[in-house]
Structures are given as structure tokens and as C-alpha cells.
Design a protein around this motif. Structure first.
Motif, PDB file in Angstrom:
ATOM      1  N   GLU A  67      37.151  57.947  68.191  1.00 38.43           N
ATOM      2  CA  GLU A  67      35.969  58.403  67.487  1.00 38.43           C
ATOM      3  C   GLU A  67      36.375  58.905  66.107  1.00 38.43           C
ATOM      4  O   GLU A  67      37.353  59.631  65.961  1.00 38.43           O
ATOM      5  CB  GLU A  67      35.274  59.522  68.270  1.00 38.43           C
ATOM      6  CG  GLU A  67      34.747  59.085  69.638  1.00 38.43           C
ATOM      7  CD  GLU A  67      33.611  58.086  69.519  1.00 38.43           C
ATOM      8  OE1 GLU A  67      32.907  58.117  68.477  1.00 38.43           O
ATOM      9  OE2 GLU A  67      33.421  57.294  70.456  1.00 38.43           O
ATOM     10  N   PHE A  68      35.608  58.533  65.089  1.00 29.90           N
ATOM     11  CA  PHE A  68      35.917  58.921  63.724  1.00 29.90           C
ATOM     12  C   PHE A  68      34.771  59.761  63.177  1.00 29.90           C
ATOM     13  O   PHE A  68      33.590  59.459  63.396  1.00 29.90           O
ATOM     14  CB  PHE A  68      36.114  57.693  62.828  1.00 29.90           C
ATOM     15  CG  PHE A  68      37.247  56.807  63.246  1.00 29.90           C
ATOM     16  CD1 PHE A  68      38.529  57.054  62.791  1.00 29.90           C
ATOM     17  CD2 PHE A  68      37.050  55.740  64.111  1.00 29.90           C
ATOM     18  CE1 PHE A  68      39.595  56.256  63.171  1.00 29.90           C
ATOM     19  CE2 PHE A  68      38.099  54.928  64.496  1.00 29.90           C
ATOM     20  CZ  PHE A  68      39.381  55.192  64.019  1.00 29.90           C
ATOM     21  N   SER A  69      35.144  60.808  62.432  1.00 28.43           N
ATOM     22  CA  SER A  69      34.129  61.671  61.847  1.00 28.43           C
ATOM     23  C   SER A  69      33.463  60.983  60.662  1.00 28.43           C
ATOM     24  O   SER A  69      34.007  60.061  60.066  1.00 28.43           O
ATOM     25  CB  SER A  69      34.773  62.986  61.379  1.00 28.43           C
ATOM     26  OG  SER A  69      35.687  62.742  60.326  1.00 28.43           O
ATOM     27  N   GLU A  70      32.258  61.469  60.306  1.00 28.67           N
ATOM     28  CA  GLU A  70      31.558  60.908  59.162  1.00 28.67           C
ATOM     29  C   GLU A  70      32.345  61.138  57.874  1.00 28.67           C
ATOM     30  O   GLU A  70      32.327  60.311  56.971  1.00 28.67           O
ATOM     31  CB  GLU A  70      30.160  61.538  59.046  1.00 28.67           C
ATOM     32  CG  GLU A  70      29.200  61.090  60.138  1.00 28.67           C
ATOM     33  CD  GLU A  70      28.997  59.581  60.133  1.00 28.67           C
ATOM     34  OE1 GLU A  70      28.888  59.003  59.028  1.00 28.67           O
ATOM     35  OE2 GLU A  70      28.966  58.975  61.217  1.00 28.67           O
ATOM     36  N   GLU A  71      33.027  62.279  57.779  1.00 29.17           N
ATOM     37  CA  GLU A  71      33.837  62.569  56.596  1.00 29.17           C
ATOM     38  C   GLU A  71      34.965  61.555  56.451  1.00 29.17           C
ATOM     39  O   GLU A  71      35.255  61.065  55.361  1.00 29.17           O
ATOM     40  CB  GLU A  71      34.404  63.981  56.671  1.00 29.17           C
ATOM     41  CG  GLU A  71      35.234  64.366  55.446  1.00 29.17           C
ATOM     42  CD  GLU A  71      35.807  65.772  55.559  1.00 29.17           C
ATOM     43  OE1 GLU A  71      36.496  66.192  54.617  1.00 29.17           O
ATOM     44  OE2 GLU A  71      35.564  66.424  56.581  1.00 29.17           O
ATOM     45  N   PHE A  72      35.614  61.217  57.582  1.00 25.23           N
ATOM     46  CA  PHE A  72      36.692  60.227  57.546  1.00 25.23           C
ATOM     47  C   PHE A  72      36.150  58.863  57.128  1.00 25.23           C
ATOM     48  O   PHE A  72      36.772  58.141  56.343  1.00 25.23           O
ATOM     49  CB  PHE A  72      37.358  60.133  58.909  1.00 25.23           C
ATOM     50  CG  PHE A  72      38.486  59.149  58.965  1.00 25.23           C
ATOM     51  CD1 PHE A  72      39.757  59.499  58.526  1.00 25.23           C
ATOM     52  CD2 PHE A  72      38.282  57.870  59.443  1.00 25.23           C
ATOM     53  CE1 PHE A  72      40.796  58.596  58.574  1.00 25.23           C
ATOM     54  CE2 PHE A  72      39.322  56.944  59.487  1.00 25.23           C
ATOM     55  CZ  PHE A  72      40.591  57.324  59.050  1.00 25.23           C
ATOM     56  N   LYS A  73      34.966  58.503  57.643  1.00 25.59           N
ATOM     57  CA  LYS A  73      34.375  57.217  57.279  1.00 25.59           C
ATOM     58  C   LYS A  73      34.069  57.168  55.784  1.00 25.59           C
ATOM     59  O   LYS A  73      34.329  56.157  55.122  1.00 25.59           O
ATOM     60  CB  LYS A  73      33.100  56.986  58.087  1.00 25.59           C
ATOM     61  CG  LYS A  73      33.328  56.780  59.579  1.00 25.59           C
ATOM     62  CD  LYS A  73      32.010  56.586  60.310  1.00 25.59           C
ATOM     63  CE  LYS A  73      32.221  56.402  61.817  1.00 25.59           C
ATOM     64  NZ  LYS A  73      30.941  56.248  62.536  1.00 25.59           N
ATOM     65  N   GLN A 108      42.617  60.932  64.704  1.00 30.82           N
ATOM     66  CA  GLN A 108      41.714  59.790  64.647  1.00 30.82           C
ATOM     67  C   GLN A 108      42.453  58.489  64.333  1.00 30.82           C
ATOM     68  O   GLN A 108      42.040  57.422  64.778  1.00 30.82           O
ATOM     69  CB  GLN A 108      40.628  60.033  63.590  1.00 30.82           C
ATOM     70  CG  GLN A 108      39.645  61.124  63.983  1.00 30.82           C
ATOM     71  CD  GLN A 108      38.724  61.495  62.835  1.00 30.82           C
ATOM     72  OE1 GLN A 108      38.848  60.977  61.734  1.00 30.82           O
ATOM     73  NE2 GLN A 108      37.789  62.395  63.092  1.00 30.82           N
ATOM     74  N   ARG A 164      41.130  69.940  59.610  1.00 28.79           N
ATOM     75  CA  ARG A 164      40.683  68.639  59.119  1.00 28.79           C
ATOM     76  C   ARG A 164      41.854  67.673  58.978  1.00 28.79           C
ATOM     77  O   ARG A 164      41.735  66.486  59.318  1.00 28.79           O
ATOM     78  CB  ARG A 164      39.972  68.800  57.779  1.00 28.79           C
ATOM     79  CG  ARG A 164      38.544  69.332  57.898  1.00 28.79           C
ATOM     80  CD  ARG A 164      37.990  69.702  56.534  1.00 28.79           C
ATOM     81  NE  ARG A 164      38.231  68.661  55.568  1.00 28.79           N
ATOM     82  CZ  ARG A 164      38.505  68.875  54.284  1.00 28.79           C
ATOM     83  NH1 ARG A 164      38.594  70.121  53.831  1.00 28.79           N
ATOM     84  NH2 ARG A 164      38.684  67.882  53.457  1.00 28.79           N
ATOM     85  N   GLN A 206      42.730  66.551  62.386  1.00 30.18           N
ATOM     86  CA  GLN A 206      41.704  65.653  62.919  1.00 30.18           C
ATOM     87  C   GLN A 206      41.903  64.233  62.411  1.00 30.18           C
ATOM     88  O   GLN A 206      41.756  63.266  63.168  1.00 30.18           O
ATOM     89  CB  GLN A 206      40.311  66.163  62.522  1.00 30.18           C
ATOM     90  CG  GLN A 206      39.828  67.352  63.333  1.00 30.18           C
ATOM     91  CD  GLN A 206      38.495  67.883  62.840  1.00 30.18           C
ATOM     92  OE1 GLN A 206      38.192  67.786  61.641  1.00 30.18           O
ATOM     93  NE2 GLN A 206      37.702  68.452  63.727  1.00 30.18           N
TER      94      GLN A 206
END
Length: 382
Positions: A5-11, A274, A267, A270
């Protein structure tokens, strides 16, 4: 391990590499350790536009993807047509053999593309080029190669790494010979300022030093180390938190902020979780900074079944790998630069980490290979 699962910030960060910083999807996906299809899905139907902000992501329709594929094919056909026209024109001018014509056309087009269009094997063309250069002075060529490496590697290579890089490029050159070539080419490794640390032996009340300087790791994703450094900008200090895999010395997690708090280091961790596939029992080592000693960070480690390890107070040698990375970063990338704001500093540092340090820079702990190449070799030989 299941689906990651990837965070929106990472995307958003991944999409920004393509839309704002000009990287190809393949290059950005490789640097982040994710699949190209996932990155294209996050991009949706957005195209690189200079100065355009990264906003919401949406999937493109099948028709839009088909149109992009057709547009790409049209561009390829137009380039092939132009190459054939240029090839024919050079032949009519009596330029010489077809290899010489390819060499002339190479000034405007990639040699691989020209060879494919005109039906000439690349190996034959490169062999011809090698024979053409045979009569030139090998010494002068090596000096030029050394100067190119010096510029490409951010003026950071001394004679040892220079000899290793030359060997990787097919030149059998020892360290002494590399030193003489550097002297002839007028290049010298950038000198970094040193800092003296006060050594103390107080252990942490939060976590003991479980790593105990055992930096020689033989398996990936089992022992990570992290720390925080600061970078000056005209907007104020920007703080950078990183996570390194001690196996390959690759930077697997990163985060920047105007505040040096617990959320910054969380962060960074994280991002590492990810982009990497881990198992329970992963050890994370850091200094005794308040952000790593906070209850929030300890709870985050417990939730992800990560074992915490801490250096002795004031003992930078207990976390020498990350300290060395920061020294390299500031010597080869940041230097005395005056960044306008956090965004400019973030883009420059991220480019250094993902595209240069992880992908190109030789590391002695990675068998004198770039960290990403060292990890890939491990996968291929496993």
C-alpha cells in the motif's frame, strides 16, 4: 507479503518526478523500486507540463491510451523517415562507407536507432568505430575519459574510485596510473571539511545498541539505519531524514520538512516500508535524537514489528554509515549552494539520492558497484 500500500504523498512524489522534474516513467519507477504500470496508473492521462502543479490522480481511458500509443508510433515513423533521408543524402554526397555515413548521422540521431533503421548490426558498427580509433593516442583518450568521469561523478572520485570506474568501462588501470592520469587531466577530488565529534559512552534508556557497529550485512531488508541532517535555504532550514539499507548502502527512505520532528522520521521510514519487502524482526538503528526516542515513533516501530537499536550518546561512530552518507551528500551535492527555497533543495537532493547515489555512484561496501546494481546482482545470482 501481500499487496503493498502506498500513501497519497508517496504517489504525488512519484508523479512529480515525471511531470515536474522531467524523468522518464522507466527511470523514475526504477529509482523508487515500484512498477511502471503502477506509476502510469497514478499519472492517469496527465502529461509533463513545465511548471504545472501535481494535483489529483485519475486513470486514463483505453481510448486515450490508444491515442498516446499511436502518437508515439507516428513520431517513431517520422524519425525513421528523416534518418533514411539523411542516410541517402550522405551516400549521394560520397561521404564514404555506410559506417561513415552512420557516424555522420549519429550527430543528429542515436546510433542504435540509425543502425536499426538502415539494417546494420550495432556490434559491427561499434567494432568499426573501435578500429578507426585504434591509431589514436590511448593516453590522450584515457585522460579525456578521466575528465568525463570527474564531471559525471560530481568531482568526488579520488584515484581509488577512478581506477575502479575505468576498469568498469573496460580500461585496466591501477590506482597509481589513475592518479597520474588525473594529474595530467588537471582534475582533483573535491576536498571536504571535517568535523570533530566528542565521544561519550552513555547508553540509551529507550533501546540498547543492538547493532553494535555490525555494518557488514549479508542480506537485504534486515538491518536499516537512519538519521536527520539539515540543509540551508533562503527560505530557512530544510531537514532531511533518510533510511539506509546496510546491505547495499542504498537510500531506501527519505523525507524533507521545515520542522525536525517525529513525523519527519516516520515519513522517511514509511517510504522505505512502501518501497521494500520486509519481514517481522527488521532492525532499525539510529542515534538518541528526541524524534527517534519519542513514544509516537516507538509505537510506530511496534506496529510494524521493527526492532529498535540506538547508538550510545554522542558516539557518531555507532551510526557511521549514515554519518558518512551525509558527509558525501554535502560534499558532492549541497556544497556551498544557496537554494532559493525548500522546493528547489528538495528536488536537487532527491535527484542526487535517487538518480546518482543509488544508481551510478560506486560504493566500496557494495563490491565497488552502485547500490542498485549490487542489489540486482544479488537477485540474479540467488
Amino acid at each position: 507479503m501481500g499487496r503493498r500500500e502506498f500513501s497519497e504523498e508517496f504517489k504525488r512524489e512519484a508523479v512529480a518526478l515525471v511531470l515536474e522534474q522531467g524523468y522518464t516513467v522507466t527511470k523514475a519507477a526504477k529509482a523508487l523500486g515500484i512498477g511502471e504500470s503502477a506509476l502510469r496508473r497514478w499519472m492517469g492521462n496527465r502529461r509533463p507540463v513545465a511548471g504545472a502543479p501535481v494535483v489529483g490522480l485519475q486513470d486514463g481511458s483505453a481510448e486515450q491510451r490508444k491515442i498516446r500509443e499511436l502518437e508515439k508510433r507516428v513520431l517513431e515513423l517520422e524519425r525513421e523517415r528523416d534518418i533514411l533521408k539523411k542516410f541517402h543524402g550522405l551516400l549521394c554526397q560520397g561521404t564514404g562507407s555506410r559506417y561513415k555515413v552512420i557516424q555522420e548521422a549519429e550527430k543528429a540521431y542515436p546510433a542504435a536507432v540509425v543502425c536499426r533503421v538502415v539494417g546494420v548490426a550495432r556490434s559491427s558498427y561499434y567494432a568499426w568505430k573501435a578500429r578507426q580509433h585504434k591509431g589514436r593516442s590511448a593516453r590522450a583518450e584515457l585522460v579525456r575519459e578521466v575528465q568525463a568521469i570527474h564531471a559525471q561523478m560530481r568531482q568526488s572520485y579520488g584515484s581509488r574510485r577512478m581506477s575502479q570506474e575505468l576498469s568498469r568501462r573496460g580500461h585496466v588501470v591501477g590506482r597509481e596510473c589513475a592518479r597520474r592520469l588525473m594529474r595530467e587531466g588537471g582534475v582533483q577530488a573535491r576536498v571536504r571539511r571535517t568535523h570533530r565529534y566528542v565521544r561519550r559512552e552513555q547508553t540509551s534508556a529507550i533501546a540498547e545498541n543492538r547493532l553494535d557497529r555490525a555494518f557488514a550485512v549479508t542480506v537485504p531488508n534486515r538491518f536499516w539505519a537512519g538519521d536527520v541532517t539539515y540543509i540551508w535555504t533562503q527560505q530557512g532550514w530544510m531537514y532531511l531524514a533518510v533510511v539506509l539499507d546496510l546491505y547495499s548502502r542504498r537510500v531506501v527512505g527519505w523525507a524533507t520538512s521545515g520542522s525536525c520532528d517525529t513525523f519527519l522520521v516516520i515519513r522517511a521510514l514509511q517510504v522505505a516500508l512502501q518501497t521494500r519487502r520486509t519481514e517481522p524482526g527488521l532492525m532499525f538503528h539510529s542515534d538518541q535524537g528526541s524524534n527517534y526516542a519519542s513514544l509516537t515513533f516507538q509505537q510506530f516501530l511496534r506496529e510494524h514489528q521493527i526492532v529498535q537499536s540506538m547508538s550510545r550518546r554522542g558516539n557518531c561512530w555507532d551510526n557511521a554509515v549514515v554519518e558518512r552518507f551525509f558527509c558525501t551528500l554535502k560534499g558532492e551535492c549541497v556544497g556551498e549552494r544557496a537554494y532559493r527555497d525548500h522546493a528547489e533543495a528538495h528536488a536537487d537532493v532527491l535527484d542526487y539520492i535517487l538518480m546518482y547515489y543509488n544508481q551510478d555512484r560506486l560504493h566500496s561496501a557494495a563490491s565497488h558497484m552502485p547500490p542498485a546494481e549490487f542489489e540486482q546482482l544479488k537477485v540474479e545470482t540467488a
